[in-house]
Design a protein around this motif. Structure first.
Motif, PDB file in Angstrom:
ATOM      1  N   LEU A  51       1.834   0.155   6.539  1.00  0.00           N
ATOM      2  CA  LEU A  51       0.504   0.863   6.573  1.00  0.00           C
ATOM      3  C   LEU A  51       0.670   2.187   5.866  1.00  0.00           C
ATOM      4  O   LEU A  51       0.024   2.846   5.022  1.00  0.00           O
ATOM      5  CB  LEU A  51      -0.333   0.885   7.626  1.00  0.00           C
ATOM      6  CG  LEU A  51      -1.626   1.761   7.759  1.00  0.00           C
ATOM      7  CD1 LEU A  51      -2.463   1.079   6.830  1.00  0.00           C
ATOM      8  CD2 LEU A  51      -2.322   1.726   8.949  1.00  0.00           C
ATOM      9  N   PHE A  52       1.728   2.977   6.476  1.00  0.00           N
ATOM     10  CA  PHE A  52       1.754   4.474   6.057  1.00  0.00           C
ATOM     11  C   PHE A  52       2.299   4.466   4.897  1.00  0.00           C
ATOM     12  O   PHE A  52       2.238   5.441   4.102  1.00  0.00           O
ATOM     13  CB  PHE A  52       2.516   5.341   7.131  1.00  0.00           C
ATOM     14  CG  PHE A  52       1.891   5.008   8.550  1.00  0.00           C
ATOM     15  CD1 PHE A  52       0.482   5.668   8.660  1.00  0.00           C
ATOM     16  CD2 PHE A  52       2.352   4.463   9.570  1.00  0.00           C
ATOM     17  CE1 PHE A  52       0.059   5.562   9.772  1.00  0.00           C
ATOM     18  CE2 PHE A  52       1.706   4.544  10.878  1.00  0.00           C
ATOM     19  CZ  PHE A  52       0.581   4.889  10.978  1.00  0.00           C
ATOM     20  N   VAL A  58      -1.060   5.670  -1.984  1.00  0.00           N
ATOM     21  CA  VAL A  58      -2.694   5.675  -2.438  1.00  0.00           C
ATOM     22  C   VAL A  58      -2.797   7.358  -2.616  1.00  0.00           C
ATOM     23  O   VAL A  58      -3.355   7.621  -3.572  1.00  0.00           O
ATOM     24  CB  VAL A  58      -3.580   5.178  -1.252  1.00  0.00           C
ATOM     25  CG1 VAL A  58      -4.911   5.738  -1.464  1.00  0.00           C
ATOM     26  CG2 VAL A  58      -3.413   3.853  -1.137  1.00  0.00           C
ATOM     27  N   LEU A  59      -2.275   8.221  -1.566  1.00  0.00           N
ATOM     28  CA  LEU A  59      -2.678   9.532  -1.831  1.00  0.00           C
ATOM     29  C   LEU A  59      -1.955   9.973  -3.124  1.00  0.00           C
ATOM     30  O   LEU A  59      -2.420  10.969  -3.839  1.00  0.00           O
ATOM     31  CB  LEU A  59      -1.821  10.255  -0.382  1.00  0.00           C
ATOM     32  CG  LEU A  59      -3.021   9.931   0.726  1.00  0.00           C
ATOM     33  CD1 LEU A  59      -2.144  10.780   1.917  1.00  0.00           C
ATOM     34  CD2 LEU A  59      -4.240  10.626   0.505  1.00  0.00           C
ATOM     35  N   HIS A  60      -0.740   9.593  -3.397  1.00  0.00           N
ATOM     36  CA  HIS A  60       0.041   9.813  -4.686  1.00  0.00           C
ATOM     37  C   HIS A  60      -0.831   9.565  -5.863  1.00  0.00           C
ATOM     38  O   HIS A  60      -0.987  10.321  -6.844  1.00  0.00           O
ATOM     39  CB  HIS A  60       1.421   9.372  -4.573  1.00  0.00           C
ATOM     40  CG  HIS A  60       2.131   9.398  -5.782  1.00  0.00           C
ATOM     41  ND1 HIS A  60       2.895  10.655  -6.058  1.00  0.00           N
ATOM     42  CD2 HIS A  60       2.133   8.625  -7.166  1.00  0.00           C
ATOM     43  CE1 HIS A  60       3.400  10.375  -7.310  1.00  0.00           C
ATOM     44  NE2 HIS A  60       3.287   9.362  -7.667  1.00  0.00           N
ATOM     45  N   GLY A  61      -1.204   8.276  -5.821  1.00  0.00           N
ATOM     46  CA  GLY A  61      -2.152   8.104  -7.042  1.00  0.00           C
ATOM     47  C   GLY A  61      -3.434   8.624  -7.100  1.00  0.00           C
ATOM     48  O   GLY A  61      -3.692   9.054  -8.280  1.00  0.00           O
ATOM     49  N   LEU A  62      -4.000   9.221  -6.064  1.00  0.00           N
ATOM     50  CA  LEU A  62      -5.182   9.913  -6.140  1.00  0.00           C
ATOM     51  C   LEU A  62      -4.789  11.255  -6.717  1.00  0.00           C
ATOM     52  O   LEU A  62      -5.604  11.864  -7.302  1.00  0.00           O
ATOM     53  CB  LEU A  62      -6.026  10.055  -4.710  1.00  0.00           C
ATOM     54  CG  LEU A  62      -6.519   8.654  -4.431  1.00  0.00           C
ATOM     55  CD1 LEU A  62      -7.203   8.788  -3.047  1.00  0.00           C
ATOM     56  CD2 LEU A  62      -7.518   8.056  -5.358  1.00  0.00           C
ATOM     57  N   ARG A  63      -3.716  11.837  -6.431  1.00  0.00           N
ATOM     58  CA  ARG A  63      -3.265  13.077  -6.770  1.00  0.00           C
ATOM     59  C   ARG A  63      -2.971  13.005  -8.071  1.00  0.00           C
ATOM     60  O   ARG A  63      -3.391  13.987  -9.056  1.00  0.00           O
ATOM     61  CB  ARG A  63      -2.116  13.420  -5.846  1.00  0.00           C
ATOM     62  CG  ARG A  63      -1.523  14.899  -6.081  1.00  0.00           C
ATOM     63  CD  ARG A  63      -0.549  15.493  -5.277  1.00  0.00           C
ATOM     64  NE  ARG A  63       0.412  14.578  -4.917  1.00  0.00           N
ATOM     65  CZ  ARG A  63       0.780  13.688  -3.768  1.00  0.00           C
ATOM     66  NH1 ARG A  63      -0.379  13.733  -2.576  1.00  0.00           N
ATOM     67  NH2 ARG A  63       1.817  12.958  -3.780  1.00  0.00           N
TER      68      ARG A  63
END
Length: 487
Positions: A51-52, A58-63
């Motif tokens: 999960l982590f 996900v955070l990397h992609g959004l950034r």
């Protein structure tokens, strides 16, 4: 006027992507921002999702998306596979990593559950096909094993719900993903309270249901700090990946069916109401919620997982084939020689997929495929024959002929499988878009923002924006003489 940008987080069972959908009037362009592979990990005999690692990607992609598109970004939404879930405690904190559906804990759970509520009554209540990986049997198994996280749980969140909670802090259950649990009533479009009570599952786990297109509000401050996405809303798409994929089917009219082809194959039609007939029950069809209040009558079929696992084994043996190489080898192999039941339970999670396929061929009295190309051809032809069987059942349930098959998802790029499907089913196949799930995710956000009027217009946008490939049946191959091998 600059195009509006909608971000789709698309999580599959073997990989994930963050994509940007750039909508300029009636034309949609999809751009991949970040792609990553993932797989569950075995720990103390239990199979967990990482999960982590998923969250970090996900955070990397959004950034990355923020760095590219900045203030043009309107919203973000997450879609994912069905049946798996995470648990929050009564204070709203995550209790454990989600267990993966291929974990062995549900083996034998059918019999134990049907002793409490008969199989026929479960179908009558939910309209969902019977698979031991379903959330219902996962919960029953966790309860039987005395799972500490379940004992302490206050809320159940399906995988996309879990990521929406991580993004916003809002715990909500979206309808399309809830419908995969086999604890959802497709007639009331709510939880099946009677079934939950009869199975002695904690009712508090199942929270308020929300429809696709619902805004959960802004990103949490810590997510904004991590990604830079200030002022961006989180809008829930059809968060079951198949619900999003079906929204992106570039169809017009009514006489068509869809085949969402990836790790799993999902073949079905849109229906105005759930189909709960004796035939639907006997053929193990499922009724899942779609966008805009529709019902998806479909059949889950083992998909390109069969070939993906062969790839993995051969890579370990020093033969790192890509998809094009495998398709070439399969095309050279003798046609319609070895066939198996692709839905045999022994293919769900074998240690050695090529060996399992060869073993099933021998068991079924088929010639054992002796080359890598013959093994792949066996898998693809067996899938095409299963599609033919499901098509025939869909036509019976619908009461009318289906004139065209739309193949979307990664399998739409497999020209050999598309042609086999057209030949076996004796129907024209229209293949594409490949990124149907992410496109459907983006389109639902665009509908919520008022940039697209409705589902019909969304599908028109897909037809205008994506190059589609036609496959016509080849009458020189006599597929009708071959009977599918059904478990």
């Amino acid at each position: 006027m600059p195009s509006k940008v909608f971000l789709a987080v698309d999580l599959g069972a073997s990989g994930g992507r963050v994509l940007a959908g750039l909508l300029d009037g009636q034309v949609l362009e999809m751009a991949e921002v970040h792609r990553f592979n993932h797989a569950p990990v075995n720990m103390h005999g239990r199979l967990y999702w990482r999960l982590f690692d998923l969250w970090a990607n996900v955070l990397h992609g959004l950034r990355e998306a923020q760095g590219t598109y900045g203030e043009r970004i309107v919203s973000v939404g997450v879609d994912a596979w069905g049946v798996d879930f995470g648990l929050l405690d009564r204070r709203g904190e995550l209790l454990a990593a989600p267990v993966a559906y291929r974990d062995s804990r549900t083996q034998g759970e059918f019999e134990r559950t049907f002793a409490v509520v008969p199989r026929e009554e479960i179908f009558a209540a939910t309209g969902i096909q019977f698979m031991e990986i379903n959330t219902l049997y996962q919960l029953r198994a966790a309860q039987r094993l005395g799972s500490p996280p379940l004992d302490r749980a206050g809320r159940l969140l399906m995988m996309p719900d879990l990521f929406h909670w991580m993004l916003t802090g809002v715990a909500a259950n979206e309808q399309t993903i809830a419908s995969t649990t086999q604890l959802y009533d497709p007639r009331t479009q709510g939880w099946s309270d009677d079934l939950i009570a009869r199975l002695h599952l904690p009712r508090e786990l199942f929270g308020r249901l929300i429809a696709p297109g619902t805004s959960l509000g802004p990103l949490l401050p810590e997510v904004v700090a991590e990604t830079g996405l200030a002022g961006v809303e989180v809008v829930v798409p059809g968060s079951h990946d198949t619900a999003s994929a079906v929204l992106a089917v570039p169809a017009a009219g009514e006489n068509w069916c869809y085949l969402s082809s990836g790790t799993w194959s999902l073949m079905g039609i849109e229906a105005a109401a759930p189909v709960l007939t004796a035939e639907a029950y006997r053929w193990n069809f499922t009724n899942e919620a779609g966008v805009a209040g529709t019902n998806r009558l479909l059949k889950n079929i083992s998909g390109l997982w069969l070939v993906q696992e062969c790839q993995r084994i051969w890579r370990m043996e020093g033969r790192p084939y890509d998809w094009q190489q495998l398709a070439h080898l399969a095309a050279q192999a003798e046609p319609l020689r070895s066939l198996i039941d692709v839905d045999d339970p022994r293919l769900l999670a074998p240690r050695d997929m090529p060996a399992a396929i060869v073993s099933l061929c021998r068991e079924a009295g088929q010639p054992a495929p002796a080359t890598h190309g013959a093994i792949v051809r066996c898998a693809l032809e067996s899938l095409a024959l299963k599609y033919r069987e499901v098509l025939e059942h869909l036509e019976r349930l619908r009461g009318a002929r289906i004139d065209q098959i739309h193949i979307v998802g990664g399998g739409s790029q497999n020209g050999l499988l598309c042609q086999m499907t057209a030949d076996a089913c004796e129907r024209p196949v229209l293949a594409g878009p490949m990124e149907a799930t992410a496109i459907g995710n983006v389109l639902m956000q665009a509908i919520a923002a008022g940039a697209i009027a409705d589902v019909a217009q969304a599908r028109a946008v897909v037809r205008q924006s994506v190059k589609l490939l036609d496959y016509l049946p080849d009458e020189s191959r006599n597929w009708r003489s071959v009977a599918p091998t059904t478990h």
